[in-house]
Every structure is written in C-alpha cells, then in structure tokens.
Design a protein around this motif. Structure first.
Motif, PDB file in Angstrom:
ATOM      1  N   LYS A 399       0.885  -1.231   0.014  1.00  0.00           N
ATOM      2  CA  LYS A 399       0.013  -0.049   0.145  1.00  0.00           C
ATOM      3  C   LYS A 399       1.064   1.148   0.086  1.00  0.00           C
ATOM      4  N   GLU A 400       2.069   1.056  -0.187  1.00  0.00           N
ATOM      5  CA  GLU A 400       3.147   2.230  -0.036  1.00  0.00           C
ATOM      6  C   GLU A 400       3.923   2.257  -1.263  1.00  0.00           C
ATOM      7  N   HIS A 401       3.163   2.731  -2.344  1.00  0.00           N
ATOM      8  CA  HIS A 401       4.156   2.880  -3.782  1.00  0.00           C
ATOM      9  C   HIS A 401       4.874   4.025  -3.522  1.00  0.00           C
ATOM     10  N   GLY A 402       6.133   3.874  -3.956  1.00  0.00           N
ATOM     11  CA  GLY A 402       7.096   5.068  -3.845  1.00  0.00           C
ATOM     12  C   GLY A 402       7.673   4.785  -2.636  1.00  0.00           C
ATOM     13  N   ASN A 403       7.483   4.100  -1.803  1.00  0.00           N
ATOM     14  CA  ASN A 403       8.532   3.542  -0.629  1.00  0.00           C
ATOM     15  C   ASN A 403       9.655   3.118  -1.221  1.00  0.00           C
ATOM     16  N   LYS A 404      10.801   3.662  -0.222  1.00  0.00           N
ATOM     17  CA  LYS A 404      12.222   3.167  -0.602  1.00  0.00           C
ATOM     18  C   LYS A 404      12.195   1.529  -0.718  1.00  0.00           C
ATOM     19  N   LYS A 405      11.741   1.222   0.292  1.00  0.00           N
ATOM     20  CA  LYS A 405      12.009  -0.340   0.312  1.00  0.00           C
ATOM     21  C   LYS A 405      11.449  -1.094  -1.065  1.00  0.00           C
ATOM     22  N   LEU A 406      10.251  -0.475  -1.313  1.00  0.00           N
ATOM     23  CA  LEU A 406       9.587  -1.070  -2.634  1.00  0.00           C
ATOM     24  C   LEU A 406      10.508  -0.759  -3.876  1.00  0.00           C
ATOM     25  N   ASN A 407      11.203   0.625  -3.992  1.00  0.00           N
ATOM     26  CA  ASN A 407      11.929   0.804  -5.025  1.00  0.00           C
ATOM     27  C   ASN A 407      13.422  -0.072  -4.907  1.00  0.00           C
ATOM     28  N   TYR A 408      13.797  -0.419  -3.944  1.00  0.00           N
ATOM     29  CA  TYR A 408      15.217  -1.159  -3.739  1.00  0.00           C
ATOM     30  C   TYR A 408      14.792  -2.614  -4.432  1.00  0.00           C
ATOM     31  N   ILE A 409      13.760  -3.330  -4.116  1.00  0.00           N
ATOM     32  CA  ILE A 409      13.043  -4.484  -4.652  1.00  0.00           C
ATOM     33  C   ILE A 409      13.106  -4.352  -6.202  1.00  0.00           C
ATOM     34  N   GLU A 410      12.014  -3.336  -6.570  1.00  0.00           N
ATOM     35  CA  GLU A 410      11.554  -3.323  -7.964  1.00  0.00           C
ATOM     36  C   GLU A 410      12.982  -2.830  -8.945  1.00  0.00           C
ATOM     37  N   ASN A 411      13.764  -2.200  -8.416  1.00  0.00           N
ATOM     38  CA  ASN A 411      14.881  -1.575  -9.171  1.00  0.00           C
ATOM     39  C   ASN A 411      16.031  -3.026  -9.704  1.00  0.00           C
ATOM     40  N   ILE A 412      15.763  -4.099  -8.597  1.00  0.00           N
ATOM     41  CA  ILE A 412      16.589  -5.169  -8.912  1.00  0.00           C
ATOM     42  C   ILE A 412      15.886  -6.288  -9.699  1.00  0.00           C
ATOM     43  N   PHE A 413      14.710  -6.631  -8.997  1.00  0.00           N
ATOM     44  CA  PHE A 413      13.912  -7.681  -9.760  1.00  0.00           C
ATOM     45  C   PHE A 413      12.855  -7.460 -11.115  1.00  0.00           C
ATOM     46  N   ASN A 414      12.515  -6.043 -11.087  1.00  0.00           N
ATOM     47  CA  ASN A 414      11.590  -5.636 -12.203  1.00  0.00           C
ATOM     48  C   ASN A 414      12.399  -5.119 -13.379  1.00  0.00           C
ATOM     49  N   ASN A 415      13.802  -4.720 -13.300  1.00  0.00           N
ATOM     50  CA  ASN A 415      14.126  -4.248 -14.353  1.00  0.00           C
ATOM     51  C   ASN A 415      15.297  -5.054 -14.795  1.00  0.00           C
ATOM     52  N   ASN A 416      15.122  -6.217 -14.698  1.00  0.00           N
ATOM     53  CA  ASN A 416      16.244  -7.414 -15.360  1.00  0.00           C
ATOM     54  C   ASN A 416      17.678  -6.847 -14.772  1.00  0.00           C
ATOM     55  N   ASN A 417      17.831  -6.621 -13.859  1.00  0.00           N
ATOM     56  CA  ASN A 417      19.246  -6.335 -13.085  1.00  0.00           C
ATOM     57  C   ASN A 417      19.797  -7.541 -12.636  1.00  0.00           C
ATOM     58  N   LEU A 418      19.113  -8.583 -12.275  1.00  0.00           N
ATOM     59  CA  LEU A 418      19.934  -9.674 -11.700  1.00  0.00           C
ATOM     60  C   LEU A 418      20.197 -10.417 -12.866  1.00  0.00           C
ATOM     61  N   LYS A 419      21.351 -10.965 -13.069  1.00  0.00           N
ATOM     62  CA  LYS A 419      21.967 -11.659 -14.174  1.00  0.00           C
ATOM     63  C   LYS A 419      22.718 -12.799 -13.631  1.00  0.00           C
ATOM     64  N   LYS A 420      22.467 -13.918 -14.414  1.00  0.00           N
ATOM     65  CA  LYS A 420      23.492 -15.136 -14.239  1.00  0.00           C
ATOM     66  C   LYS A 420      24.745 -14.887 -15.095  1.00  0.00           C
ATOM     67  N   LEU A 421      25.982 -15.377 -14.525  1.00  0.00           N
ATOM     68  CA  LEU A 421      27.077 -15.111 -14.948  1.00  0.00           C
ATOM     69  C   LEU A 421      27.655 -16.357 -15.634  1.00  0.00           C
ATOM     70  N   SER A 422      28.367 -16.360 -16.713  1.00  0.00           N
ATOM     71  CA  SER A 422      28.995 -17.604 -17.373  1.00  0.00           C
ATOM     72  C   SER A 422      30.178 -18.071 -16.620  1.00  0.00           C
ATOM     73  N   ASN A 423      30.811 -19.050 -16.943  1.00  0.00           N
ATOM     74  CA  ASN A 423      31.999 -19.335 -15.899  1.00  0.00           C
ATOM     75  C   ASN A 423      33.257 -18.678 -16.475  1.00  0.00           C
ATOM     76  N   ASN A 424      33.244 -17.612 -17.195  1.00  0.00           N
ATOM     77  CA  ASN A 424      34.289 -16.688 -17.338  1.00  0.00           C
ATOM     78  C   ASN A 424      33.928 -15.179 -16.541  1.00  0.00           C
ATOM     79  N   GLY A 425      33.253 -15.184 -15.847  1.00  0.00           N
ATOM     80  CA  GLY A 425      32.701 -14.112 -15.213  1.00  0.00           C
ATOM     81  C   GLY A 425      31.972 -12.984 -15.945  1.00  0.00           C
ATOM     82  N   ASN A 426      31.515 -13.360 -17.151  1.00  0.00           N
ATOM     83  CA  ASN A 426      30.690 -12.458 -18.036  1.00  0.00           C
ATOM     84  C   ASN A 426      29.070 -12.645 -17.798  1.00  0.00           C
ATOM     85  N   THR A 427      28.257 -11.920 -18.061  1.00  0.00           N
ATOM     86  CA  THR A 427      26.811 -12.092 -17.942  1.00  0.00           C
ATOM     87  C   THR A 427      26.338 -13.315 -19.133  1.00  0.00           C
TER      88      THR A 427
END
Length: 429
Positions: A399-427
């Motif tokens: 119920k708290e849209h714009g809340n900092k906690k919500l922004n932290y989560i959405e910036n990581i998980f909604n913006n495709n910012n979590l990436k898997k790395l290959s075995n050479n350290g690249n995405t």
C-alpha cells in the motif's frame, strides 16, 4: 645472491567498502595480517600442488613461506552508523527520557546494548592501503601477485564480510570474477560513496531470497515460498512453524481479512491485505504439512533467533550436530563503469555438508519441533535460476507505492538487473 628488491613487494590496494572495527580511533586500524594470511594461504594451496620448499611448516598448519603486513595510507574516515529517530513531523523521538536512534545499516546489529568500549565502527580509507610481501622464494611471490585479483574479488575481512563489508581490490589491476555466479546492478544515481544505500539494497535483496518483507505497509512474499511450492511441490518453513505453535494472533487474523478487529485501537489501524487472505486460505488447506520436517530458509544460513513480533513469540533454531552455519552466499560489491555491481559467490558445499543433519525449532513457550532437516535437493544455482524466471509479478500487496524499500526491490527484480554469469565471469545472454 638474490637482489633484495625481488624479495619485497609493495602492492597498493583500494578499499571498495568500509569494514567494521573495534577501537577505530587507534592509529593504523585496518587490515590485519593475522586474518588475511590464513585466507590467502588456503586460497593459493587450492590452486596448485606446491613443492615442499614453498611451505613454512607444511606438517603444522600449511602456512606458506612468506611474510605479510599492511600499511594504511592517510587518515581513515569514520562513517556514521546511526541517526536520530524522528516522527513524521520531524520531531526527535525519546523513550524513557533517552533520545532514540535509527540504525543505518540493518545488516549489523551487534552494537545494540554494547558499551562504548565494545562497540564496532565503520572504517574507510579513501586513499587505500599498501600490502607488503616478503619472501626468499621469488617464484612464490610471483605466484601470489598473479592470483591476488581473484583472491580479493572473492574475499573480504572484518565483521559481516559475507554481506559486502570489508572488501579491497588492487589499484593497478582489475578484479577477477571468474568464480562469481550472479550479479545485480544498482541504479546509476547511487554514488560511489553512498554506502548506506548500497547496503540497504543488499539487505532487502537478502530478505527477498530468504524470509520476505513485511514492513510498514510493504509486503513481499519470499522467493523461497514460491520455490518450495512450485519447484519442490511442498510448503516452506513458516506454515509448519505457525501450525505447530498455533501462531494465529489477533493482528494476523485482522490483516489477513479473517476478521475485522474494532476493539483494539492499535490493530484496527493496520490495513487489511487481500493478498494475505489467499495465503491464509492456502495455509488452511496445508494443515497436512503440519508434520513436515523440511527446512528451506535455513539453507541460506541459520537465524538462531527469529522475532515473530506480530504473534508475540520468539523462535529459535538449534542443532546438536551443527555448531555454526553462516550464509553460503557472499555479496561482493564493486563500483565499476559508473555504477555499483554486486557479485554473488556461492558455497554449495557448505549447504551439502549439513544436509541430513537434525535441527530443532523451539519457541518462547517451551514448545518444539524436532527432526527438521534442510531440503535434501536444495541447489543455490537452481534457486536463483528460478528467481530470474518468475520475477516479481506475484509478490507484492504493498500500500506504499514509492516507498524506498519497494524501490530497492523493483530496481533489482523488475528491471532485469539480476543476471547469471558464465564461467568466465561475464553475463550470460
């Protein structure tokens, strides 16, 4: 005769993140050889089968034959770890006549109730630290130097090192992230020295993958809840604990839309959440899991004491077979290409080593659940692949849209910012 200059190495290091220290006011407070050398020796020995003449005393402790010490450059910067608490009108808050303070780094709680002598402080050297090496074996020195980029990429020092504190890197060589598994990026408006925001991101990322978030109107189910339900066809720990200990408080019944509480002024001000109604009804169907013996959250590190504040209860998880088990995930922040990147290192072997061991869950009313075990097929890599796959679509009833906690989560998980790395350290693509 060996040139004396070849026997000594001075390696400039930069400090990437602050580290926790006792007695921060003391001159030269920084990295300690007594902590760094055993880690470096262990790291190097895993890489190659050394000849006996590389060891100081192989029979005793596998220590390699070199000396190590550190020299801080310039003066340290002590970083504030708390700020005065204020109400919504900006007025200072007091309790029993004493001013209240907010912790700026929720990943660290050890200063609560500590005396001034026992308190730890965050120390940061803006100009870095010099690492000194000495050995009569120049081949060993060369080998050490060549492998420092990979060592400092994956090792940190001081307290709470797995959560990103106490990381250093070489000033003149890039880090080697060959063994990192995933990474997530922070928005570019989080500046290089904004450590408070950096660690808030890490804090809420870890809560999302472990326990979920339920703070001041921001509610996210944990990814672990969905992983247990959809990938493993079972339930996770929380309903098992709730049913065994009968934790259905008036507050829980109210916010989950089971009943309206008009008699308790404090409870009736709490918003009811439609999303929790579905979860409550699911719990009712899952009574069959009351006798489940599977642990999921604790595969990410034992939380020896959990505060179930809404239920007025405290939960302890203990084991006679496991003395200590820290988080198998290490968060490695580094500021590169004008933004913070947080690399994730996994220790699946640590999880595998406690599978099959028995755990006991106890509450403050002297009730207990015995014979609990970590899910036998739990894989960190499979879990994170699942997280990337499902995203945030089913998680929030905020119920708290714009809340900092919500922004932290959405910036990581909604913006495709979590990436898997290959075995050479690249995405990976």
């Amino acid at each position: 005769m060996e040139n004396n200059n070849n026997l000594k190495r001075a390696i400039p290091l930069k400090q990437d993140t602050p580290m926790w220290h006792f007695q921060s006011y003391q001159s030269g407070c920084c990295l300690r050889a007594t902590e760094v050398k055993p880690k470096l020796d262990k790291f190097l020995i895993k890489l190659v089968d050394f000849q006996d003449n590389y060891y100081l005393d192989k029979s005793k402790n596998n220590a390699l034959d070199y000396k190590l010490w550190f020299e801080p450059i310039g003066c340290p910067k002590e970083i504030p770890i708390e700020k005065p608490s204020t109400d919504k009108f900006g007025n200072l808050k007091f309790k029993k006549g004493k001013q209240m303070y907010d912790n700026l780094y929720p990943l660290f709680f050890a200063n609560m109730g500590a005396t001034d002598r026992d308190k730890k402080h965050l120390i940061y050297y803006p100009e870095g630290v010099t690492m000194h090496l000495f050995s009569f074996n120049t081949e060993l020195l060369n080998f050490i130097e060549n492998n420092l980029p990979a060592f400092f990429a994956s090792h940190s020092f001081g307290t709470r090192q797995d959560k990103g504190f106490g990381f250093f890197s070489l000033k003149d060589k890039p880090l080697d992230f060959l063994h990192a598994k995933y990474l997530f990026k922070l928005p570019k408006d989080v500046k290089k020295l904004d450590f408070e925001t950096l660690f808030q991101y890490i804090h809420y990322f870890h809560k999302m993958i472990r326990s979920g978030i339920n703070e001041n109107g921001v509610y996210y189910k944990s990814f672990m809840y969905f992983y247990a339900k959809e990938k493993c066809n079972t339930t996770w720990d929380k309903p098992v604990i709730r049913y065994n200990f009968e934790l259905f408080s008036p507050l829980y019944k109210h916010i989950s839309c089971q009943e309206k509480n008009e008699t308790n002024d404090k409870i009736k001000k709490c918003p009811q959440r439609a999303g929790l109604k579905d979860e409550r009804e699911l719990f009712a169907k899952e009574k069959k899991y009351k006798n489940s013996k599977i642990l999921f959250r604790d595969a990410l590190g034992l939380a020896s004491k959990q505060m179930w504040l809404s239920y007025g209860d405290t939960i302890d998880i203990v084991s006679k077979e496991v003395d200590r088990f820290k988080s198998p995930i290490t968060y490695r922040p580094v500021y590169e290409n004008d933004c913070w990147r947080v690399y994730l290192y996994f220790d699946q072997g640590a999880i595998d080593s406690i599978k099959g061991r028995g755990f006991e869950i106890k509450n403050s009313r002297n009730r207990k659940i015995e014979g609990m075990q970590i899910f036998k097929d739990f894989s960190l890599e499979e879990y994170f692949d699942f997280i990337i796959q499902i995203g945030l679509a089913r998680h929030t009833d905020s119920k708290e849209h714009g809340n900092k906690k919500l922004n932290y989560i959405e910036n990581i998980f909604n913006n495709n910012n979590l990436k898997k790395l290959s075995n050479n350290g690249n995405t990976t693509k």
